[in-house]
Design a protein around this motif. Structure first.
Motif, PDB file in Angstrom:
ATOM      1  N   THR A  56      11.254   2.060  -4.050  1.00  0.00           N
ATOM      2  CA  THR A  56      11.360   1.214  -2.727  1.00  0.00           C
ATOM      3  C   THR A  56      12.087   2.128  -1.643  1.00  0.00           C
ATOM      4  OG1 THR A  56      13.210  -0.179  -3.501  1.00  0.00           O
ATOM      5  CG2 THR A  56      10.923  -0.973  -3.761  1.00  0.00           C
ATOM      6  N   TYR A  79      -0.789   5.454   4.277  1.00  0.00           N
ATOM      7  CA  TYR A  79      -1.438   5.610   3.076  1.00  0.00           C
ATOM      8  C   TYR A  79      -3.167   5.248   3.268  1.00  0.00           C
ATOM      9  CZ  TYR A  79       2.787   5.592   0.290  1.00  0.00           C
ATOM     10  OH  TYR A  79       4.029   5.966  -0.248  1.00  0.00           O
ATOM     11  N   ALA A 137       1.676  -2.014  13.982  1.00  0.00           N
ATOM     12  CA  ALA A 137       2.949  -1.757  13.200  1.00  0.00           C
ATOM     13  C   ALA A 137       4.033  -1.572  14.125  1.00  0.00           C
ATOM     14  CB  ALA A 137       2.608  -0.719  12.125  1.00  0.00           C
ATOM     15  N   PHE A 195      -4.757   2.139  -2.400  1.00  0.00           N
ATOM     16  CA  PHE A 195      -4.830   0.800  -3.178  1.00  0.00           C
ATOM     17  C   PHE A 195      -5.801   0.466  -3.986  1.00  0.00           C
ATOM     18  CE2 PHE A 195      -2.664   1.340   1.202  1.00  0.00           C
ATOM     19  CZ  PHE A 195      -1.487   1.034   0.823  1.00  0.00           C
ATOM     20  N   GLN A 220      -4.188  -0.260  13.978  1.00  0.00           N
ATOM     21  CA  GLN A 220      -3.268  -0.788  12.888  1.00  0.00           C
ATOM     22  C   GLN A 220      -1.951  -0.351  13.294  1.00  0.00           C
ATOM     23  OE1 GLN A 220      -4.914   0.086   9.075  1.00  0.00           O
ATOM     24  NE2 GLN A 220      -5.757  -1.956   8.878  1.00  0.00           N
ATOM     25  N   THR A 251      -1.987   1.938   6.105  1.00  0.00           N
ATOM     26  CA  THR A 251      -0.786   1.215   6.140  1.00  0.00           C
ATOM     27  C   THR A 251       0.410   2.320   5.970  1.00  0.00           C
ATOM     28  OG1 THR A 251      -1.910  -0.901   5.072  1.00  0.00           O
ATOM     29  CG2 THR A 251       0.362  -0.685   5.216  1.00  0.00           C
ATOM     30  N   LYS A 252       1.282   2.518   6.839  1.00  0.00           N
ATOM     31  CA  LYS A 252       2.297   3.629   6.591  1.00  0.00           C
ATOM     32  C   LYS A 252       1.713   4.669   6.100  1.00  0.00           C
ATOM     33  CE  LYS A 252       6.827   1.176   6.020  1.00  0.00           C
ATOM     34  NZ  LYS A 252       7.982   1.034   5.179  1.00  0.00           N
ATOM     35  N   GLN A 264       9.352  -4.834   0.749  1.00  0.00           N
ATOM     36  CA  GLN A 264       7.720  -5.068   1.446  1.00  0.00           C
ATOM     37  C   GLN A 264       6.947  -3.737   1.758  1.00  0.00           C
ATOM     38  OE1 GLN A 264       6.970  -8.006   1.613  1.00  0.00           O
ATOM     39  NE2 GLN A 264       8.913  -8.742   0.848  1.00  0.00           N
ATOM     40  N   ASP A 265       7.723  -2.576   0.816  1.00  0.00           N
ATOM     41  CA  ASP A 265       6.686  -1.474   1.168  1.00  0.00           C
ATOM     42  C   ASP A 265       5.593  -1.524   0.639  1.00  0.00           C
ATOM     43  OD1 ASP A 265       7.266   1.650   1.603  1.00  0.00           O
ATOM     44  OD2 ASP A 265       6.283   1.263  -0.430  1.00  0.00           O
ATOM     45  N   PRO A 266       4.486  -1.136   1.442  1.00  0.00           N
ATOM     46  CA  PRO A 266       2.936  -1.137   0.822  1.00  0.00           C
ATOM     47  C   PRO A 266       2.616  -1.161  -0.656  1.00  0.00           C
ATOM     48  CG  PRO A 266       3.263   0.611   2.388  1.00  0.00           C
ATOM     49  CD  PRO A 266       4.672   0.095   2.291  1.00  0.00           C
ATOM     50  N   ASP A 320       4.466  -3.902  -2.534  1.00  0.00           N
ATOM     51  CA  ASP A 320       3.887  -4.962  -2.295  1.00  0.00           C
ATOM     52  C   ASP A 320       2.367  -5.054  -3.105  1.00  0.00           C
ATOM     53  OD1 ASP A 320       3.810  -7.681  -1.051  1.00  0.00           O
ATOM     54  OD2 ASP A 320       2.116  -6.847   0.271  1.00  0.00           O
ATOM     55  N   SER A 321       1.829  -3.956  -3.205  1.00  0.00           N
ATOM     56  CA  SER A 321       0.524  -3.787  -3.827  1.00  0.00           C
ATOM     57  C   SER A 321       0.799  -4.005  -5.516  1.00  0.00           C
ATOM     58  CB  SER A 321      -0.125  -2.668  -3.460  1.00  0.00           C
ATOM     59  OG  SER A 321      -1.440  -2.429  -4.042  1.00  0.00           O
TER      60      SER A 321
END
Length: 457
Positions: free
Chosen positions: A180, A147, A393, A152, A389, A144-145, A186-188, A191-192
């Motif tokens: 942010t 990362y 996106a 995570f 993915q 995701t983005k 809503q940045d990953p 959000d995590s």
């Protein structure tokens, strides 16, 4: 077994104490973009929070800010009971990760001695970026983005080390700043972090630009342990205040143009036309204005008193529409940037897959073991998954871009409609003024005729 969060912690910030009550052993996130007062708010909490020891971890920040934070923001009161661990942005990613782990270990040491510790880490996002650099360097595929999945997995491992100790022991109350990008909640990483923390405090750029500090957005912030810390009466007051402020924000345009009257003013607007004490710009500054003017539901008459001319609603609405159009244009530019970024990342992943595939075939011609071939194939599957993915996106970014372009076009048409209405209204006013002037001239000429006739008689 860790003790539950039962004791209220005084942070020294009234907005947090009253609206987002924090308990000992709670983990909170401070979500904000750059330049909205994160460091100043952390310094306030470091100086005035009731804690035995304060551990500050400056991870991945600018090097010049380390001494500035220690001497100016932290101050003598904060330094007297603080431990500062700094790993600036020019350090290697491994040192930045070790700096975050070392700060947490120091807090655990003091907690094991039965002390109440305040851990401030600035920032959790830089820690995640350091892990991303390491993971990508060893060949882990991005997700995701950009990362990798290990990022995570590292975040909860670090955060879960803080909190309360056993019953009757010490505690670690942690505040993690989360950067942010572009104020995107809503940045990953944001959000995590929001999912693993016990609450989040959002700093608003609009409040900071208006000079309102600390720029805490009470509507978007929450403390998950608050219900167990305060009595029901106080919690009801907090909910009532949030409802009032939310409804005021939704109707502030109507209030600003004077679209309410005493007979129809809702109960959530006070007698002064605003939420008392909320906006300093809506406070009464003229003592000559009568009470009836104060009950009109409009904050715009307060700064100059009751003699201010009533604004033209069309011009006011056109100005508001133009502001919305400008905001939609800025949003469209950001969406275009995100779409370009997603496309570049997809191209990089595709190119890397082609190069890796060619290298894999070259090694296969020279001969390789089945285990090594299995490793190559598994990594190639990971790349294919990352490409899928990233393709999703990119499709989402294109969809958001189309929606943003549609919003901008609708706002532009709205502005053009207001301009047309204003032009028609101005034309009608000119016609009415011309007829009024002609009627005045005719009356004056008739009066002259009557005066001349009376003199002749």
């Amino acid at each position: 077994m860790r003790a539950p969060i039962q004791t209220v912690l005084d942070t020294g910030v009234r907005a947090i104490n009253g609206m987002l009550t924090v308990g000992r052993g709670q983990r909170m996130g401070l979500f904000a973009g750059s330049g909205v007062g994160k460091s100043v708010l952390l310094g306030m909490m470091a100086r005035y929070t009731s804690a035995d020891v304060i551990v500050v971890g400056l991870i991945g920040e600018r090097g010049r800010e380390v001494k500035e934070f220690i001497e100016h923001i932290l101050g003598p009161e904060g330094r007297a009971r603080s431990v500062v661990v700094a790993a600036p942005a020019d350090c290697s990613p491994l040192l930045r990760m070790q700096g975050a782990a070392y700060s947490t270990r120091l807090a655990e040491y003091f907690r094991d001695q039965g002390k109440h510790v305040l851990l401030i880490m600035d920032s959790l996002t830089r820690y995640a970026m350091a892990q991303r650099e390491i993971a990508l360097a060893i060949g882990e595929p991005p997700a995701t983005k950009g990362y990798p999945p290990s990022v995570f997995a590292k975040l909860p491992t670090l955060v879960e080390r803080t909190g309360n100790g056993p019953e009757g022991g010490g505690s670690i109350t942690a505040f993690y700043t989360v950067l942010t990008e572009g104020d995107d909640q809503q940045d990953p990483i944001a959000d995590s972090a929001r999912a693993i923390l016990d609450g989040h405090i959002v700093l608003s750029r609009s409040l900071a630009e208006a000079g309102h500090y600390p720029a805490i957005d009470v509507e978007a912030s929450i403390s998950r342990a608050m219900t167990a810390l305060i009595p029901p009466a106080q919690f009801g007051s907090v909910r009532r205040f949030k409802q009032l402020m939310s409804r005021y924000q939704r109707n502030r345009d109507l209030i600003s143009v004077g679209a309410t009257c005493p007979a129809t003013t809702p109960s959530w607007i006070s007698r002064s036309g605003s939420i008392p004490g909320w906006k300093p710009s809506c406070s009464r500054t003229s003592t000559n204005a009568p009470d009836t003017a104060m009950r009109s539901g409009s904050c715009i008459a307060f700064s100059t008193g009751a003699n201010m001319a009533k604004p033209n609603p069309l011009h006011t609405l056109a100005e508001l529409a133009q502001n919305d159009t400008d905001a939609a244009a800025r949003e469209l530019g950001q969406l275009q940037g995100l779409r370009t970024q997603a496309e570049n990342q997809l191209n990089q992943l595709t190119q890397y897959r082609q190069e890796y595939r060619a290298r894999m075939q070259a090694v296969a011609t020279e001969g390789m073991t089945s285990g090594r071939w299995h490793d190559f194939s598994r990594f190639l599957d990971s790349l294919d998954h990352a490409i899928r993915q990233q393709t999703n996106a990119l499709e989402k970014a294109e969809s958001d871009l189309m929606a943003g372009r549609s919003r901008w076009q609708n706002q532009k048409r709205r502005v053009n409609s207001f301009d047309t209405l204003i032009a028609r209204a101005d034309a009608r006013e000119e016609q009415v003024a011309a007829r009024r002037e002609q009627r005045t001239n005719d009356e004056y000429a008739a009066r002259l005729v009557r005066d001349a006739a009376s003199r002749l008689n």
